[in-house]
Write an enzyme that holds these catalytic residues in place. Sequence first.
Site, PDB file in Angstrom:
ATOM      1  N   GLU A  37       0.839  -1.190   0.000  1.00 58.44           N
ATOM      2  CA  GLU A  37       0.000   0.000   0.000  1.00 58.44           C
ATOM      3  C   GLU A  37       0.882   1.250   0.000  1.00 58.44           C
ATOM      4  O   GLU A  37       0.663   2.200  -0.742  1.00 58.44           O
ATOM      5  CB  GLU A  37      -0.899  -0.044   1.243  1.00 58.44           C
ATOM      6  CG  GLU A  37      -1.900   1.072   1.353  1.00 58.44           C
ATOM      7  CD  GLU A  37      -2.960   1.013   0.266  1.00 58.44           C
ATOM      8  OE1 GLU A  37      -3.721   1.970   0.163  1.00 58.44           O
ATOM      9  OE2 GLU A  37      -3.001   0.005  -0.492  1.00 58.44           O
ATOM     10  N   GLU A 115      18.098  12.803  31.420  1.00 59.50           N
ATOM     11  CA  GLU A 115      18.057  12.242  30.061  1.00 59.50           C
ATOM     12  C   GLU A 115      19.299  11.401  29.803  1.00 59.50           C
ATOM     13  O   GLU A 115      20.359  11.730  30.306  1.00 59.50           O
ATOM     14  CB  GLU A 115      18.058  13.377  29.020  1.00 59.50           C
ATOM     15  CG  GLU A 115      17.029  14.442  29.267  1.00 59.50           C
ATOM     16  CD  GLU A 115      17.100  15.576  28.240  1.00 59.50           C
ATOM     17  OE1 GLU A 115      18.001  15.566  27.378  1.00 59.50           O
ATOM     18  OE2 GLU A 115      16.233  16.458  28.311  1.00 59.50           O
ATOM     19  N   ASP A 119      25.672   8.851  23.035  1.00 60.09           N
ATOM     20  CA  ASP A 119      27.052   8.953  22.574  1.00 60.09           C
ATOM     21  C   ASP A 119      27.079   8.949  21.045  1.00 60.09           C
ATOM     22  O   ASP A 119      27.399   7.954  20.410  1.00 60.09           O
ATOM     23  CB  ASP A 119      27.860   7.780  23.131  1.00 60.09           C
ATOM     24  CG  ASP A 119      29.341   8.097  23.173  1.00 60.09           C
ATOM     25  OD1 ASP A 119      29.711   9.244  22.849  1.00 60.09           O
ATOM     26  OD2 ASP A 119      30.112   7.201  23.525  1.00 60.09           O
ATOM     27  N   ARG A 138      27.594  20.026  15.636  1.00 62.03           N
ATOM     28  CA  ARG A 138      27.976  20.900  16.740  1.00 62.03           C
ATOM     29  C   ARG A 138      29.453  21.255  16.599  1.00 62.03           C
ATOM     30  O   ARG A 138      29.878  22.355  16.925  1.00 62.03           O
ATOM     31  CB  ARG A 138      27.710  20.170  18.048  1.00 62.03           C
ATOM     32  CG  ARG A 138      28.084  20.953  19.254  1.00 62.03           C
ATOM     33  CD  ARG A 138      27.829  20.149  20.522  1.00 62.03           C
ATOM     34  NE  ARG A 138      28.221  20.932  21.665  1.00 62.03           N
ATOM     35  CZ  ARG A 138      29.468  21.054  22.089  1.00 62.03           C
ATOM     36  NH1 ARG A 138      30.437  20.433  21.459  1.00 62.03           N
ATOM     37  NH2 ARG A 138      29.760  21.792  23.133  1.00 62.03           N
ATOM     38  N   GLU A 172      21.041  14.676  18.641  1.00 59.87           N
ATOM     39  CA  GLU A 172      22.176  13.790  18.421  1.00 59.87           C
ATOM     40  C   GLU A 172      21.869  12.847  17.256  1.00 59.87           C
ATOM     41  O   GLU A 172      20.764  12.307  17.166  1.00 59.87           O
ATOM     42  CB  GLU A 172      22.381  12.968  19.709  1.00 59.87           C
ATOM     43  CG  GLU A 172      23.768  12.484  19.942  1.00 59.87           C
ATOM     44  CD  GLU A 172      24.697  13.525  20.575  1.00 59.87           C
ATOM     45  OE1 GLU A 172      24.279  14.676  20.825  1.00 59.87           O
ATOM     46  OE2 GLU A 172      25.863  13.165  20.805  1.00 59.87           O
ATOM     47  N   TYR A 224      16.852  16.851  21.779  1.00 68.12           N
ATOM     48  CA  TYR A 224      16.757  17.043  23.226  1.00 68.12           C
ATOM     49  C   TYR A 224      16.748  18.492  23.699  1.00 68.12           C
ATOM     50  O   TYR A 224      16.713  18.740  24.886  1.00 68.12           O
ATOM     51  CB  TYR A 224      17.852  16.261  23.958  1.00 68.12           C
ATOM     52  CG  TYR A 224      19.242  16.392  23.362  1.00 68.12           C
ATOM     53  CD1 TYR A 224      19.918  17.601  23.370  1.00 68.12           C
ATOM     54  CD2 TYR A 224      19.863  15.274  22.812  1.00 68.12           C
ATOM     55  CE1 TYR A 224      21.184  17.716  22.838  1.00 68.12           C
ATOM     56  CE2 TYR A 224      21.145  15.373  22.274  1.00 68.12           C
ATOM     57  CZ  TYR A 224      21.798  16.606  22.284  1.00 68.12           C
ATOM     58  OH  TYR A 224      23.051  16.713  21.754  1.00 68.12           O
ATOM     59  N   LYS A 287      19.191  18.309  33.792  1.00 70.01           N
ATOM     60  CA  LYS A 287      18.882  19.694  33.431  1.00 70.01           C
ATOM     61  C   LYS A 287      17.806  20.240  34.352  1.00 70.01           C
ATOM     62  O   LYS A 287      16.880  19.513  34.719  1.00 70.01           O
ATOM     63  CB  LYS A 287      18.333  19.751  31.996  1.00 70.01           C
ATOM     64  CG  LYS A 287      19.243  19.177  30.946  1.00 70.01           C
ATOM     65  CD  LYS A 287      18.529  19.100  29.593  1.00 70.01           C
ATOM     66  CE  LYS A 287      19.487  18.547  28.543  1.00 70.01           C
ATOM     67  NZ  LYS A 287      18.813  18.344  27.245  1.00 70.01           N
ATOM     68  N   LYS A 311      28.678  11.244  34.223  1.00 74.57           N
ATOM     69  CA  LYS A 311      29.304  10.211  33.390  1.00 74.57           C
ATOM     70  C   LYS A 311      29.173   8.847  34.043  1.00 74.57           C
ATOM     71  O   LYS A 311      29.434   8.704  35.242  1.00 74.57           O
ATOM     72  CB  LYS A 311      30.786  10.551  33.170  1.00 74.57           C
ATOM     73  CG  LYS A 311      31.010  11.728  32.243  1.00 74.57           C
ATOM     74  CD  LYS A 311      30.517  11.421  30.841  1.00 74.57           C
ATOM     75  CE  LYS A 311      31.079  12.369  29.796  1.00 74.57           C
ATOM     76  NZ  LYS A 311      32.386  12.036  29.306  1.00 74.57           N
ATOM     77  N   CYS A 405      47.215 -31.087  28.350  1.00 74.96           N
ATOM     78  CA  CYS A 405      45.960 -30.680  28.979  1.00 74.96           C
ATOM     79  C   CYS A 405      46.158 -30.578  30.496  1.00 74.96           C
ATOM     80  O   CYS A 405      46.666 -31.510  31.114  1.00 74.96           O
ATOM     81  CB  CYS A 405      44.871 -31.701  28.665  1.00 74.96           C
ATOM     82  SG  CYS A 405      43.349 -31.403  29.585  1.00 74.96           S
TER      83      CYS A 405
END
Length: 677
Positions: A37, A115, A119, A138, A172, A224, A287, A311, A405
């Site tokens: 479709e 949030e 990465d 950025r 990102e 974000y 934030k 982090k 062994c």
Amino acid sequence: MSAPGTSRERYQALAREILEHDRRYHVDNDPIIADVEYDRLLAELRGLEAAHPDWVVAWSPTQRVGYTPVSEFAKVVRAVPMLSLDNTYSEADLREFHERVQKGLDGAEPEYVVEPKIDGIGIELYFTDGAFTRGLTRGDGRVGEDVTSNLRTVRTLPPLLAEGRTLEVRGEVYLERAALGPLNEARAAAGEEPFKNPRNAAGGSLKLLDPRLCAQRPLKVLLYELVDGSRVCATHTEALARLRRLGLPVSNEIRRVVGFAALAAQVAAWAERRDLLPYDADGLVIKVDRYAQREALGATSKFPRWAIAYKFPARQATTRVVDIEVNVGRTGTVTPVACLEPVELSGTTVARASLHNWDEVARKGLRRGDFVLVEKAGEIIPQVVAVLAERRTGDEQPITPPAVCPSCQAPLQRREGEVALRCPNQLGCGAQLKEALEFFAGKSALDIENLGPKLVEQLVDEGLVKDVADLFDLTIFTLLPLERMAEKSADNLVAALATAKEKATLSRLLTGLGIPLLGTVGARAVAQAYGSLEAMLAVQPPARFATELPRVQGVGEKMAQAVADFFGEERNRAVLGKLVARGVRPTEPQAAAGPLTGLALCVTGTLGQPRSAVQRAIEAAGGRFVAAVGKGTDYLVAGAGTGQTKLKAAAKHGVRVIDEAGLERLLRGSPVDDGSD
Ligand code: IVH
């Protein structure tokens, strides 16, 4: 079906409708129309665009891939650099941040948003009157690059908003972890360097100068920040909801919390959850939610005072290798394991790390006493990723692979072309025994009921079973003294062993022996070629298997060599002899003759009946059921959800592809109607 007129409005409405289906498919994973479709709508749009080239809008779903490769990206120098985030690594750091925020707000209790810190590659996007017009990386905050044409190819980025707004958003671009493997395989096949991680892959893709190539990379975006959100909303949460309403992809993992305790709890919860995200997150971004409060807090020259990055604990750590342990697996593979000076690594103390095989030890040049970089990435067992040669003192000792062994002292072997070192004493080696017994008793092998892992453990620990043949010596009297062994269970096991002895076919026995490379399908081919265990024991010298077996359909050279090695090992022969002496003398029913005699069929995808039933039906009709499509395959039976890889392999080897109905016709002995293929 027929469009009500072919006005420009009708054209734009159709383009919007398709974009909405794109969003449902790529962002929501919840399509509401079938592929055919969708294709029909797209064809209709293409028709209109061909007839009226002047109508074509830049945001049309047909315009995702521009056809003009560029020689370089335009650099954009920002007058006011984009800020980055200050980092924190502990709850104590986080508390300090919170206290600074509270002080800056004269003691008011701030509301925070937590949030994932994706990465990937930071981007900013511009929409004008609803249409995506420009996208920049950025970069270093000051200089970014104009990657608009590549961003247009990103499926989760809508070229048109649900309303005609003009706005700027940040987010990102990233690649899901699962996408890295296939991408790197393709690169390896093309002789290109693999990407080290999804972030590099996303960056590399965004920097491709030809948007057609970028379109082939499964890039995604999440947004974000709404720039200047305070003009239209009171809080960041409201702004994100607004972005969602406009059709922009926003993470579903964003949480609002009030007070430090709730913030700390939310952050702690992520220690476990981070691995559940389909993409890499190197931390969290915390934030302040309310724009008025953000404004009151302001920024330093580098960072906003209203946000901070938390982090995640590093997944890599350095430590010292104090020793090398030798591990023996079920099929006799002997692998090195590094014993480490214990080190903290993403929340646990690590004292051992995998080294895969001895070649890798040599390649890395690892010595006992070396400092190494260890990494825990998703998998439970950490890996040694690099040797830090610059930290050597000169006291490090070279590592040599063992000659025998560690468990049974049998001299170790290495098959040509294989990296693995093996203990050949498969049936008589203690280290291999418990796992080997469980496998021997398992569903795909002798299917011995009532012989589970617990009992296997007891039998081996009590010294009652030293090889698979000893199982058939077990009696009520030897079993009953075992701890927690009831008379009934002992009875059941002895009965199950008697049944297995009667019923075992040669192929099941061969499977159960765990001969390297020999799975159920290969075992059946070998078993049919020789007919009985006794016939196989009579093959002399056993090296003959290596030359005879490759003539059998479905047996490759490596598999043949593995069988030859196994039967050539005296200790294995001794156990097989014991089996025969205890009445385990399996034979193999010869393949039935029928409509499929001489044909090899591979089955894939979902059929109306279980795979095992399909296999039985094929074999009952004299056909061979093969696991992979190759040059000897006659048919690929493709069920629902058949993958492209299988279909490509079929095309490559000229294998005919049929569906379940086609298979049924074959089974009835009628020819398949193969139409035009
Ligand atoms: S907000 C002024 N939120 O992290 C703060 N950044 O230095 C603007 N990042 O390279 C950034 N996920 O690309 C924010 N949920 C998120 C993020 C995020 C990843 C990246 C961003 C930037 C770095 C912050």
